[in-house]
Design an enzyme around this catalytic site. Structure first.
Site, short mmCIF file in Angstrom:
data_model
loop_
_atom_site.label_atom_id
_atom_site.label_comp_id
_atom_site.label_asym_id
_atom_site.label_seq_id
_atom_site.Cartn_x
_atom_site.Cartn_y
_atom_site.Cartn_z
N ASP A 51 -2.46 -0.71 10.76
CA ASP A 51 -1.77 0.34 11.84
C ASP A 51 -0.50 0.99 11.52
O ASP A 51 0.17 0.34 10.79
CB ASP A 51 -1.86 -0.37 13.11
N HIS A 87 -2.30 9.10 6.74
CA HIS A 87 -3.50 8.36 6.44
C HIS A 87 -3.65 8.36 4.92
O HIS A 87 -4.02 7.24 4.25
CB HIS A 87 -4.92 8.89 7.07
N LEU A 129 -12.71 -10.08 -6.83
CA LEU A 129 -12.55 -9.91 -5.58
C LEU A 129 -13.53 -9.33 -4.83
O LEU A 129 -14.28 -8.05 -5.32
CB LEU A 129 -11.21 -9.09 -5.45
C1 FPP Z 1 -4.25 3.31 12.14
O1 FPP Z 1 -3.05 4.19 12.18
C2 FPP Z 1 -4.96 3.72 10.68
C3 FPP Z 1 -6.59 4.15 11.03
C4 FPP Z 1 -7.08 4.54 11.91
C5 FPP Z 1 -7.01 4.69 9.52
C6 FPP Z 1 -6.87 3.84 8.34
C7 FPP Z 1 -7.25 4.35 7.17
C8 FPP Z 1 -6.65 4.62 5.92
C9 FPP Z 1 -5.34 3.82 5.49
C10 FPP Z 1 -7.45 4.99 4.75
C11 FPP Z 1 -8.33 3.79 4.00
C12 FPP Z 1 -9.17 4.34 3.36
C13 FPP Z 1 -9.99 3.46 2.53
C14 FPP Z 1 -10.99 4.17 1.48
C15 FPP Z 1 -9.74 1.87 2.40
P1 FPP Z 1 -2.69 5.12 13.36
O2 FPP Z 1 -3.20 6.12 13.14
O3 FPP Z 1 -3.81 4.41 14.61
O4 FPP Z 1 -1.39 4.78 13.65
P2 FPP Z 1 -0.54 5.33 14.73
O5 FPP Z 1 -0.78 3.97 15.66
O6 FPP Z 1 0.80 5.22 14.30
O7 FPP Z 1 -0.90 6.59 15.43
#
Ligand code: FPP
Length: 244
Positions: free
Chosen positions: A24, A41, A135
């Site tokens: 997050d 992201h 893993l």
């Molecule tokens: C939450 O942060 C994050 C997500 C909804 C997306 C997570 C995805 C990735 C890190 C890409 C991963 C890719 C692979 C292939 C594993 P948020 O957007 O809710 O952050 P905020 O709460 O600060 O708005």
């Protein structure tokens, strides 16, 4: 403590078999750095790479990362599109190296809402790693714990109706076998970044007895040292599974 020492120390005690991660804070990281959410992201995906490397270094069996939830469809069209693209592109870019490092990659989640083509591309890429035995990296994609239980119950009802199973046989182990995580052990440790203290529909059945570990760090800033810190903290805890 220095990272290498942390790895050595972690290896001296029982490791969690399975770690789940709620990644997050990408959006807040982006705002802080005056860039777009999708860039947040992208930096988040780079942090995943570092945590996967650390998991291999410490000898972890299972790592599950929450990449896209069934609730994430409610975000702007632009962000949803960007995330779907980032996830498949990252998989295609990394799969050969992941496979060469003996990692088994699986996607867990619902097919609902994803195109057949998208789903097919995920499977074709993941398959390149299925002969491995190192893993196990699970990517929770279009994943929701409640949706997972609904789909399991629906399949159980169908199997009862066709006589494949009897309703008397329904118990904890059978229901577990109908989940996306069939044959994956329950997570021992769940990590959530960015200072939020919620499960957000992540592995809600499987995490019934998981130890929870939270940090204020935004996901793109999360690194291998902090990951090892979570493991070392976990190793200090005493787990009782409801017994006294
Ligand atoms: C939450 O942060 C994050 C997500 C909804 C997306 C997570 C995805 C990735 C890190 C890409 C991963 C890719 C692979 C292939 C594993 P948020 O957007 O809710 O952050 P905020 O709460 O600060 O708005």
């Amino acid at each position: 403590m220095e990272y290498k020492k942390m790895v050595d120390q972690a290896k001296m005690l029982a490791l969690p078999k399975h770690i789940g991660v709620i990644m997050d804070g990408n959006g807040r990281w982006a705002r802080k750095h005056h860039t777009t959410r999708i860039n947040g992201h992208k930096r988040g995906a780079e942090a995943v790479r570092e945590i996967v490397e650390a998991s291999v270094e410490v000898g972890l069996d299972y790592l599950t990362v929450y990449a896209f939830s069934t609730e994430n469809w409610r975000r702007s069209k632009q962000e949803v599109h960007g995330l779907l693209k980032l996830i498949i592109n990252t998989l295609m870019q990394e799969i050969d190296e992941l496979a060469a490092n003996n990692i088994v990659v699986r996607f867990i989640g619902s097919k609902k809402g994803l195109s057949d083509d998208y789903h097919k591309r995920i499977t074709e890429n993941c398959q390149k790693s299925w002969k491995n035995n190192g893993l196990n990296l699970n990517v929770a994609m279009n994943y929701g714990g409640k949706q997972e239980i609904i789909e399991a119950v629906s399949s159980i009802v169908k199997d009862v109706e066709t006589g494949k199973i009897s309703s008397d046989d329904i118990d904890h182990d059978m229901l577990s076998d109908y989940l996306y995580t069939k044959s994956i052990p329950d997570p021992d440790l769940l990590i959530r970044t960015s200072g939020e203290f919620r499960l957000s529909n992540f592995l809600i059945w499987q995490a019934a007895y998981a130890e929870l570990w939270f940090t204020e760090t935004l996901w793109p800033d999360f690194n291998r040292t902090e990951f090892l810190q979570a493991i070392l903290d976990y190793q200090k805890r005493q787990r009782r599974f409801g017994a006294t």
